[in-house]
Design a protein around this motif. Structure first.
Motif, PDB file in Angstrom:
ATOM      1  N   PHE A   1       0.833  -1.212   0.000  1.00 51.08           N
ATOM      2  CA  PHE A   1       0.000   0.000   0.000  1.00 51.08           C
ATOM      3  C   PHE A   1       0.867   1.261   0.000  1.00 51.08           C
ATOM      4  N   LEU A   2       1.972   1.194   0.706  1.00 50.21           N
ATOM      5  CA  LEU A   2       2.863   2.356   0.742  1.00 50.21           C
ATOM      6  C   LEU A   2       3.374   2.683  -0.667  1.00 50.21           C
ATOM      7  N   VAL A   3       3.895   1.662  -1.324  1.00 52.42           N
ATOM      8  CA  VAL A   3       4.496   1.877  -2.646  1.00 52.42           C
ATOM      9  C   VAL A   3       3.413   2.256  -3.666  1.00 52.42           C
ATOM     10  N   ASN A   4       2.265   1.631  -3.565  1.00 46.28           N
ATOM     11  CA  ASN A   4       1.186   1.981  -4.500  1.00 46.28           C
ATOM     12  C   ASN A   4       0.713   3.424  -4.308  1.00 46.28           C
TER      13      ASN A   4
ATOM     14  N   VAL B   1       6.304  13.282  -2.157  1.00 48.71           N
ATOM     15  CA  VAL B   1       5.984  12.436  -1.009  1.00 48.71           C
ATOM     16  C   VAL B   1       7.180  12.348  -0.082  1.00 48.71           C
ATOM     17  N   PHE B   2       6.919  12.571   1.197  1.00 45.88           N
ATOM     18  CA  PHE B   2       7.958  12.440   2.223  1.00 45.88           C
ATOM     19  C   PHE B   2       7.749  11.134   2.993  1.00 45.88           C
ATOM     20  N   LEU B   3       8.841  10.367   3.154  1.00 45.23           N
ATOM     21  CA  LEU B   3       8.713   9.081   3.850  1.00 45.23           C
ATOM     22  C   LEU B   3       9.491   9.025   5.156  1.00 45.23           C
ATOM     23  N   GLY B   4      10.509   9.858   5.294  1.00 47.00           N
ATOM     24  CA  GLY B   4      11.409   9.723   6.439  1.00 47.00           C
ATOM     25  C   GLY B   4      12.579   8.836   6.039  1.00 47.00           C
TER      26      GLY B   4
ATOM     27  N   PRO C   1       4.209  18.412   1.058  1.00 46.75           N
ATOM     28  CA  PRO C   1       2.758  18.476   0.863  1.00 46.75           C
ATOM     29  C   PRO C   1       2.063  17.148   1.134  1.00 46.75           C
ATOM     30  N   PHE C   2       2.814  16.050   1.084  1.00 45.97           N
ATOM     31  CA  PHE C   2       2.193  14.737   1.252  1.00 45.97           C
ATOM     32  C   PHE C   2       3.185  13.853   2.000  1.00 45.97           C
ATOM     33  N   ALA C   3       2.929  13.674   3.279  1.00 45.35           N
ATOM     34  CA  ALA C   3       3.940  13.033   4.115  1.00 45.35           C
ATOM     35  C   ALA C   3       3.409  11.774   4.784  1.00 45.35           C
ATOM     36  N   PHE C   4       4.274  10.777   4.887  1.00 43.77           N
ATOM     37  CA  PHE C   4       3.925   9.596   5.669  1.00 43.77           C
ATOM     38  C   PHE C   4       4.250   9.903   7.120  1.00 43.77           C
ATOM     39  N   THR C   5       3.272   9.746   8.005  1.00 45.34           N
ATOM     40  CA  THR C   5       3.532  10.082   9.407  1.00 45.34           C
ATOM     41  C   THR C   5       3.219   8.897  10.321  1.00 45.34           C
ATOM     42  N   GLY C   6       3.932   7.821  10.084  1.00 41.89           N
ATOM     43  CA  GLY C   6       3.890   6.696  11.021  1.00 41.89           C
ATOM     44  C   GLY C   6       2.881   5.615  10.692  1.00 41.89           C
ATOM     45  N   ASN C   7       1.613   6.001  10.537  1.00 44.55           N
ATOM     46  CA  ASN C   7       0.608   4.985  10.199  1.00 44.55           C
ATOM     47  C   ASN C   7      -0.472   5.555   9.290  1.00 44.55           C
ATOM     48  N   LYS C   8      -0.169   6.674   8.656  1.00 43.55           N
ATOM     49  CA  LYS C   8      -1.133   7.344   7.784  1.00 43.55           C
ATOM     50  C   LYS C   8      -0.371   8.289   6.880  1.00 43.55           C
TER      51      LYS C   8
ATOM     52  N   ALA D   1      11.011   9.593  -8.558  1.00 45.08           N
ATOM     53  CA  ALA D   1      11.131  11.043  -8.723  1.00 45.08           C
ATOM     54  C   ALA D   1      10.209  11.832  -7.790  1.00 45.08           C
ATOM     55  N   VAL D   2       9.121  11.228  -7.352  1.00 48.93           N
ATOM     56  CA  VAL D   2       8.157  11.977  -6.549  1.00 48.93           C
ATOM     57  C   VAL D   2       8.528  11.991  -5.068  1.00 48.93           C
ATOM     58  N   ARG D   3       9.548  11.174  -4.717  1.00 48.77           N
ATOM     59  CA  ARG D   3       9.957  11.135  -3.305  1.00 48.77           C
ATOM     60  C   ARG D   3      10.967  12.236  -3.033  1.00 48.77           C
ATOM     61  N   PHE D   4      10.698  13.001  -1.972  1.00 49.52           N
ATOM     62  CA  PHE D   4      11.615  14.091  -1.639  1.00 49.52           C
ATOM     63  C   PHE D   4      11.664  14.291  -0.135  1.00 49.52           C
TER      64      PHE D   4
END
Ligand code: ADP
Ligand code: MG
Length: 720
Positions: free
Chosen positions: A368-371, A408-411, A459-466, A527-530
Motif C-alpha cells: 500500500f505504501l508503494v502503490n 511524497v515524504f517518507l522519512g 505536501p504529502f507526508a507519511f507520518t507513522g501509520n497514515k 522522482a516523486v519522493r523528496f
C-alpha cells in the motif's frame, strides 16, 4: 481619530469574557445528543427496519419506502421531543458553503406536525441558483437532494438536518459529496481485492480521514471595520506589524482567555453533534489556532468538517468574534491549511499503513505504501488541481507551506527500506527462501515505530501509520481532494492487482510476484519522493529536472481535471463523466474569477475612498507645517521630503488603480472562462495587486496614525 477604526478599537476595550461551562462534567453524558445515530435507531426502530438501515449504511443497500416511513416517523418523534420546528436537507453544493432550505414540520391543513418518508428521501431545492457549469441548461432544468443514510441525521439549532447528495435529474453530480461517495466505493473495491492477496477474510476496506483545521480569530468589531476581511476573507492591505511571528512564542503557547472560551463553546456544540473534536492549540501566527477531531470514516469526517466550520462561524458571533478560514488572511504571517490525515482500514481492523511485526502484514504495508507513492507520481497534476483555489494560491508556491510541487515524504528509515528493495533488484528469490530476510524487508517495524523525523515542508507526508495531505486549504471542502486521492488510489491498486495476477498466471509465486512489481514501482515513482526542504528554490529546480509539475496558479492548475488522463480515470470508475468534469472546471474557473474580481474592486475602492483621502489630509498638515516653518525662516527640507514621499506614493496608487481598472474592463470581455481566469491571474493579480499594496503599506507607516483609516495588523492580531 474619529474614524471607523477608532470606534472599533473603543468597542474592543469594553469587551469582557464570559466563561463557558460544559453541560456535564463527563463528555460522554452529552456526546452526540443531537444526533440520530445507530444507538437511537436501534432503540426506536423495529428490528427488521433497523437491519435494513444498517445494511444501507454499511453496504450501500437501498432503503425501501416502508422502512423509510418508519425512519421518518421515528426521526420526527425524536426531533419534536428536542424542540425542533423545521427540517432541511443539508448538502454541500459547489459554492463551497453548506446549503439548507428549511421546511416546517407543521402542516397547517392538518393542524399537526408531519414528516413523510418522501420528505426524508428527497427534496427539491431551487437548483437553478447553485453553480452547475452549464449542466442544467444542457440537460435538465431541475436537481434534487437525496438522503445519504451513511451520514447520520442531526439537529442544529432548531432544525433537523438530513445529510444529502445533490444531483441533477439526469444524474450529474451537483455537489462535492456524490463524487466522493463513488470514489470511496471505488477504492474499497480495489483495495479489498489487493488485501485479499494477503488475507482472504477481508471483505471491505474503508477510507478514514482526520482533518486538522487551522483558523484565525479576530474581534467582531475589528472584523466589521475591515471591508476587505468582510468581503474577501483576507486583508488586501496592511503593513507587517513590528512583531509578527518571529519570536515563535505563539505556537503551543497559552490560549488567550476570550479565544479559550470560544473554543470551549464550539467544541461543546461539536461534541453534541457527534463531531469528535479532541485537540486544540495555538498555531504559528498570532491569533491563529487549530482544532482537530479524531479521525472517522471519510464520508462522515467530510460532513463533520463542513458542519464544524459552520458551527465555529456561528458560535463565534456569541463571543463577538469572527473566525477566518481564508488560507491567507494576513500577508507576511503563516497561512492556514487543513491537513488531511488519511488511511485505509480493512474490515478485519487492520490499518494498511500500519507497519507490523508480522511479515505477511508488512508485505501488505509495503504494497500500500508503494502503490500510494506510485499513485501520487502518476497523478501529481490532478492531485494539485484538487486543492486549487484563489485562496490556496497564497500558500502553494508562495514561499510558504507547502509548495505547489506534489512530492511524497517518507522519512529516512522508510526511504532506506525502499532503497534497499530497489537495489536488491538483482537478488533472486527462490521458492522456499525467506524472502523477507533476503530482501531486507523483515526489519521494518523496528525502524519505523520510533521514527519521529517529521518534515513540515512536504505536501504529502507519511507520518507513522497514515499519510498526511498537507497542501489542502483551510477553507476547502475536503471532499474534493479526498475524491481525487481515493480515486487515483483505486486506479493504482486495480492496476497493481492486474499486473500481479498476470505474473501469477505465468507461474510466479504470489509473494515474489508482489515484490517484483513493487520493485518496478519503486523505480518508476522515485522522482516523486523528496526528503529535503520543500520551500527552497533548489527544490523547484530539482523538481523541474525530475519532470514534476509545479503549477503555481489555480487558473492553470485546473487544466489537469480535464486532461484525457483525468477524464479516463474518472470515467473508468464511474466517479464523474467527462461532461461533469468539464462543467466543474467551468465552475471553478468562474469561482476563481469572481474571487479575484471582488479583490480587485476592493483594492480600488479602499485605495481611492480611504487611503488616498487620508494621505491627502496628512499632506495638508505637512503643507501647513512647512508654510509655518518658512514664516519663521526655518529649514523645511525634512518636511518637504516627507511631502514628496507621500506625493509619490499617492501618485503611484492613483495611476496603478486606474490602470488596473482599465485592464479589468478589457479582461472582462475575454470570451472563454479559462482564458479569462488566466488573464485575471496574470494581467490583474500579478500585474497590480502587490504593487498597489506595497505603496499603500508604505503610506501606512508614514502617515499620522490619527489619520490612518484602516485597522492595523497589530490591532487586529494582538488585541484580546
Ligand atoms: P499531528 O500531525 O499534528 O501530530 P496527530 O498525529 O495527533 O496530529 O493526528 C492528527 C489527525 O490525524 C487527527 O485527526 C487524528 O485522529 C488523525 N489520525 C490519526 N491516525 C489516523 C489514521 N490511521 N487515519 C486517519 N487519520 C488518523
Ligand atoms: Mg498533522
Amino acid at each position: 481619530m474619529s474614524n471607523q477604526r477608532q470606534r472599533a478599537l473603543n468597542i474592543v476595550q469594553q469587551r469582557t469574557t464570559d466563561r463557558v461551562f460544559a453541560p456535564a462534567d463527563k463528555i460522554s453524558d452529552f456526546y452526540a445528543e443531537h444526533v440520530f445515530n445507530m444507538d437511537k435507531m436501534r432503540a426506536t426502530l423495529a428490528p427488521e427496519t433497523f437491519k435494513k438501515v444498517e445494511s444501507a449504511i454499511k453496504k450501500g443497500k437501498k432503503i425501501d419506502l416502508e422502512a423509510a416511513s418508519e425512519v421518518a416517523s421515528a426521526v420526527k418523534t425524536w426531533a419534536l421531543s428536542k424542540g425542533t420546528t423545521h427540517y432541511t436537507h443539508w448538502f454541500q453544493p459547489l459554492t463551497g458553503a453548506t446549503a439548507e432550505k428549511h421546511d416546517s414540520f407543521f402542516d397547517a391543513h392538518k393542524g399537526i406536525e408531519v414528516f413523510k418518508a418522501s420528505a426524508l428521501i428527497q427534496q427539491e431545492p431551487d437548483a437553478s441558483s447553485f453553480p452547475n457549469g452549464g449542466i442544467r441548461s444542457t440537460f435538465e432544468a431541475r436537481g434534487y437532494t437525496a438522503w445519504d443514510p451513511s451520514s447520520p441525521i442531526f439537529i442544529w439549532g432548531r432544525t433537523l438536518c438530513i445529510p444529502t447528495v445533490f444531483v441533477s435529474y439526469t444524474g450529474e453530480a451537483l455537489d462535492y459529496k456524490a463524487p466522493l461517495l463513488k470514489a470511496v466505493e471505488a477504492v474499497d473495491k480495489a483495495a479489498t481485492k489487493v488485501c485479499q492477496l494477503f488475507d482472504r477474510n477481508v471483505n471491505r476496506v474503508s477510507a478514514s480521514l482526520g482533518c486538522e483545521q487551522e483558523y484565525f480569530v479576530v474581534d467582531r468589531a475589528l472584523y466589521n471595520a475591515r471591508p476587505d476581511l468582510v468581503m474577501a476573507g483576507r486583508t488586501v492591505f496592511g503593513h507587517h506589524p513590528a512583531r509578527g511571528q518571529q519570536l515563535d512564542d505563539h505556537y503551543f503557547g497559552a490560549i488567550p482567555s476570550r479565544v479559550y472560551n470560544y473554543m470551549k463553546d464550539f467544541e461543546i456544540e461539536c461534541l453534541k453533534l457527534g463531531i469528535p473534536v479532541s485537540t486544540r492549540h495555538n498555531e504559528v501566527a498570532p491569533s491563529q489556532f487549530e482544532v482537530a477531531p479524531i479521525f472517522e470514516d471519510i464520508n462522515v469526517a467530510t460532513d463533520h468538517n463542513s458542519l464544524m466550520m459552520d458551527v465555529m462561524a456561528r458560535v463565534a458571533e456569541r463571543h463577538d468574534l469572527a473566525v477566518l478560514f481564508h488560507e491567507k488572511p494576513f500577508a507576511g504571517l503563516n497561512g492556514s491549511g487543513k491537513h488531511n490525515n488519511w488511511s485505509l482500514i480493512t474490515s478485519t481492523g487492520v490499518n494498511v499503513f500500519q507497519p507490523s511485526t508480522s511479515a505477511r502484514e508488512n508485505l501488505q504495508f509495503l504494497t500500500f505504501l508503494v502503490n500510494t507513492i506510485k499513485a501520487i507520481h502518476s497523478n501529481a497534476g490532478l492531485l494539485r488541481a484538487s486543492i486549487a483555489s484563489a485562496g490556496n494560491d497564497h500558500r502553494l508556491g508562495a514561499n510558504e507551506a507547502p509548495p505547489a510541487i506534489m512530492s511524497v515524504f517518507l522519512g529516512s528509515d522508510l526511504t532506506a527500506v525502499l532503497d534497499e528493495l530497489e537495489n536488491n533488484g538483482n537478488i533472486k528469490v527462490d521458492k522456499g527462501d525467506n524472502m523477507y530476510m533476503k530482501l531486507g524487508i523483515d526489519k521494518i517495524p523496528h525502524i519505523i515505530l520510533d521514527n519521529t523525523d517529521r518534515n513540515r515542508t512536504s505536501p504529502f507526508a507519511f507520518t507513522g501509520n497514515k499519510f498526511e495531505f498537507r497542501a489542502v486549504g483551510s477553507d476547502q471542502n475536503v471532499a474534493e481532494p479526498m475524491t481525487v486521492l481515493n480515486l487515483i488510489m483505486a486506479k493504482q491498486l486495480k492496476e497493481f492487482y492486474g499486473v500481479v495476477n498476470e505474473r501469477i498466471d505465468k507461474g510466479e509465486d504470489k509473494k515474489i510476484a508482489i515484490v517484483n512489481v513493487l520493485r518496478e514501482y519503486i523505480k518508476e515513482s522515485k522522482a516523486v519522493r523528496f526528503e529535503g526542504d520543500g520551500y527552497s528554490s533548489d527544490w523547484a529546480k530539482e523538481a523541474e529536472k525530475r519532470g514534476l509539475p509545479n503549477v503555481k496558479d489555480t487558473a492553470r492548475a485546473l487544466d489537469a481535471y480535464v486532461s484525457d488522463q483525468s477524464k479516463a480515470i474518472f470515467e473508468e470508475f464511474g466517479v464523474m463523466s467527462a461532461i461533469e468534469l468539464e462543467a466543474r472546471n467551468e465552475i471553478q474557473h468562474e469561482n476563481y474569477i469572481m474571487k479575484l474580481q471582488i479583490e480587485a474592486r476592493l483594492i480600488s475602492e479602499i485605495a481611492r475612498t480611504q487611503v488616498i483621502p487620508a494621505a491627502l489630509k496628512y499632506q495638508n498638515k505637512l503643507i501647513t507645517n512647512a508654510k509655518g516653518l518658512k514664516e519663521f525662516g526655518l529649514d523645511t527640507s525634512h518636511v518637504t521630503a516627507i511631502l514628496e514621499r507621500v506625493n509619490g506614493l499617492i501618485n503611484t496608487i492613483q495611476t496603478k488603480v486606474q490602470d488596473m481598472n482599465d485592464e479589468r474592463g478589457k479582461v472582462n470581455d475575454i470570451e472563454g472562462t479559462r482564458e479569462r481566469a488566466i488573464a485575471y491571474c496574470d494581467n490583474l493579480k500579478a500585474a497590480y495587486f502587490d504593487d498597489i499594496r506595497a505603496a499603500v503599506d508604505k503610506l501606512e507607516v508614514i502617515i499620522d496614525d490619527e489619520d490612518w483609516p484602516l485597522l492595523k495588523y497589530r490591532e487586529m492580531l494582538f488585541l484580546r
